[in-house]
Enzyme design. Structure first.
Site, PDB file in Angstrom:
ATOM      1  N   GLU A 143       0.823  -1.211   0.000  1.00  0.00           N
ATOM      2  CA  GLU A 143       0.000   0.000   0.000  1.00  0.00           C
ATOM      3  C   GLU A 143       0.858   1.262   0.000  1.00  0.00           C
ATOM      4  OE1 GLU A 143      -3.085   0.459  -0.490  1.00  0.00           O
ATOM      5  OE2 GLU A 143      -3.774  -1.610  -0.433  1.00  0.00           O
TER       6      GLU A 143
ATOM      7  N   CYS B 215     -13.410   2.950 -15.141  1.00  0.00           N
ATOM      8  CA  CYS B 215     -13.591   4.393 -14.980  1.00  0.00           C
ATOM      9  C   CYS B 215     -12.222   5.076 -15.020  1.00  0.00           C
ATOM     10  CB  CYS B 215     -14.311   4.683 -13.668  1.00  0.00           C
ATOM     11  SG  CYS B 215     -15.001   6.340 -13.541  1.00  0.00           S
TER      12      CYS B 215
ATOM     13  N   CYS C 132     -17.790   3.283 -20.106  1.00  0.00           N
ATOM     14  CA  CYS C 132     -19.018   3.386 -19.320  1.00  0.00           C
ATOM     15  C   CYS C 132     -20.021   2.269 -19.623  1.00  0.00           C
ATOM     16  CB  CYS C 132     -19.675   4.743 -19.557  1.00  0.00           C
ATOM     17  SG  CYS C 132     -18.620   6.139 -19.063  1.00  0.00           S
TER      18      CYS C 132
ATOM     19  N   CYS D 290     -19.592  -0.482 -17.217  1.00  0.00           N
ATOM     20  CA  CYS D 290     -19.577  -0.113 -15.799  1.00  0.00           C
ATOM     21  C   CYS D 290     -20.847  -0.600 -15.109  1.00  0.00           C
ATOM     22  CB  CYS D 290     -19.459   1.401 -15.649  1.00  0.00           C
ATOM     23  SG  CYS D 290     -19.500   1.943 -13.909  1.00  0.00           S
TER      24      CYS D 290
ATOM     25  N   CYS E 232     -24.918   6.790 -12.433  1.00  0.00           N
ATOM     26  CA  CYS E 232     -23.855   7.789 -12.605  1.00  0.00           C
ATOM     27  C   CYS E 232     -24.382   9.040 -13.305  1.00  0.00           C
ATOM     28  CB  CYS E 232     -22.705   7.178 -13.409  1.00  0.00           C
ATOM     29  SG  CYS E 232     -21.341   8.315 -13.711  1.00  0.00           S
TER      30      CYS E 232
END
Length: 395
Positions: free
Chosen positions: A66, A226, A233, A236, A242
């Site tokens: 991370e 995205c 899209c 998605c 959205c």
């Protein structure tokens, strides 16, 4: 539905009531099962299998990954993480490693302060564990406060570590997630100007039954669908919810902050040889950019100054030596997040003085074939490659 007025005003309070929130969560998780990234090594058990919901993963490898992923993409991080885990497989190995070993493992990833913060954090974590077995996940902290007390760990990184390791519902807001959520609500302001709103949304969307998979799915959605410039899209799972998509304005979001032109500087660098064929390098001061890394000495070119004079002056001021400037070795353009640099590098010969670290931690003469044993910034690594070619031609 979305309370658009709250979004525009930047309220940090709850502003979303999703009548079909469960459909959004299930839709994203279903998409993740089919399209998500399931082979990320730090998200797997030691035998390569996937953890069950009630199973914890050792946070050590997740934590290292991370921090590496801050400002760096997954495909770049993977080989660095694998090399790190082979060299320093446990927290105790990390604590016992020197800063130079760590910087050498980090070499090429950039943002070197992250590596030094990891080293400092390792000692703090060892104190938190209090002698418990660091290989046992249950001995590690699972609360935001402890993780966020470590150098370089913010709320999003801490949330990702905790949700990945312990499957606890801690939300995150990395760059990918900021982009997804900004498009979802057609956020009219740059993300950095309304983080409370986006955190609020991330908290509300969290699937508390499957936080480990949900957070990874959310990050994968931003990385794979995205995307910044060409969002796909149609594929998605959230396109029905959205606002940017429904208004056909996906390219407008996320709104970008006004950018400023990066300052440009010319840097004169001397690859200095002595009579024994050794090369002079110095170590950057702690507390400065790339602190602890090694480099070839040099500095900024002044207005109307010839680059050869820049090199002579900088080496006299920084190391107390006089040099004869010879052949041009290489010119390198290199961009950082806050400035652009042009490095002009010349082969030099020391003609007077004994090098002193007047503006660095230390300096030393090394054989050219020993340079790979020292951690250098990326630009200096290119200089080393050019130097090897130059010496081969010279022979």
């Amino acid at each position: 539905m979305i309370n658009r007025k709250s979004v525009e005003e930047g309220s940090g309070e709850l502003f979303l009531t999703f009548e079909k929130l469960d459909f959004m969560q299930l839709g994203l998780l279903d998409w993740f099962v089919e399209h998500g990234r399931h082979s990320i090594p730090w998200k797997l058990k030691s035998d390569g299998s996937h953890p069950k919901n009630n199973e914890a993963l050792n946070p050590y490898g997740i934590w290292i990954a991370e921090v590496m992923l801050q400002q760096t993409q997954l495909h770049v991080v993977l080989p660095y993480w694998e090399r790190w885990m082979q060299t320093l497989p446990t927290l105790l190995d990390l604590v016992q490693a020197s800063e130079q070993e760590i910087l050498l493992l980090w070499q090429g990833l950039g943002y070197y302060s992250r590596a030094r913060r990891i080293h400092k954090s390792a000692h703090k974590l060892l104190e938190v564990l209090g002698g418990a077995d660091s290989l046992d996940p249950s001995s590690w902290p699972s609360d935001l406060k402890t993780w966020m007390s470590l150098p370089g760990i913010g709320r999003s990184t801490a949330g990702s570590i905790i949700s990945s390791a312990f499957n606890l519902p801690k939300s995150l807001l990395d760059g990918n997630v900021q982009r997804v959520l900004s498009r979802l609500i057609a956020n009219p302001r740059p993300a950095k100007d309304c983080l409370p709103v986006l955190w609020d949304l991330s908290d509300q969307l969290m699937d508390k039954q499957n936080p480990r998979h949900f957070n990874q799915a959310l990050m994968d959605l931003g990385a794979m669908v995205c995307t910044p410039s060409s969002p796909n899209c149609i594929k998605c799972p959230w396109n029905a919810y959205c606002i940017a998509y429904s208004s056909r304005q996906t390219q407008k979001f996320p709104v970008k902050a006004a950018s400023r032109p990066l300052p440009f500087q010319v840097i004169g660098i001397g690859v200095v040889f002595n009579d024994f064929g050794e090369v002079l390098i110095d170590q950057r001061l702690d507390g400065v950019s790339m602190g602890g890394m090694w480099e070839f000495p040099g500095g900024k070119k002044e207005l109307d100054e010839e680059i050869e004079e820049t090199i002579k002056r900088e080496l006299r001021e920084e190391l107390g030596i006089q040099v004869e400037v010879g052949d041009l070795l290489i010119s390198i353009e290199h961009s950082y997040s806050h400035k652009k640099l042009l490095f002009i590098v010349h082969i030099c010969h020391c003609i007077a003085g004994k090098p002193q670290p007047l503006a660095s931690q230390q300096c030393r003469w090394v054989q050219p074939n020993e340079l790979d044993q020292y951690p250098f910034p990326v630009a200096n690594s290119k200089m080393i490659s050019a130097l090897k070619t130059y010496l081969q031609k010279d022979n």
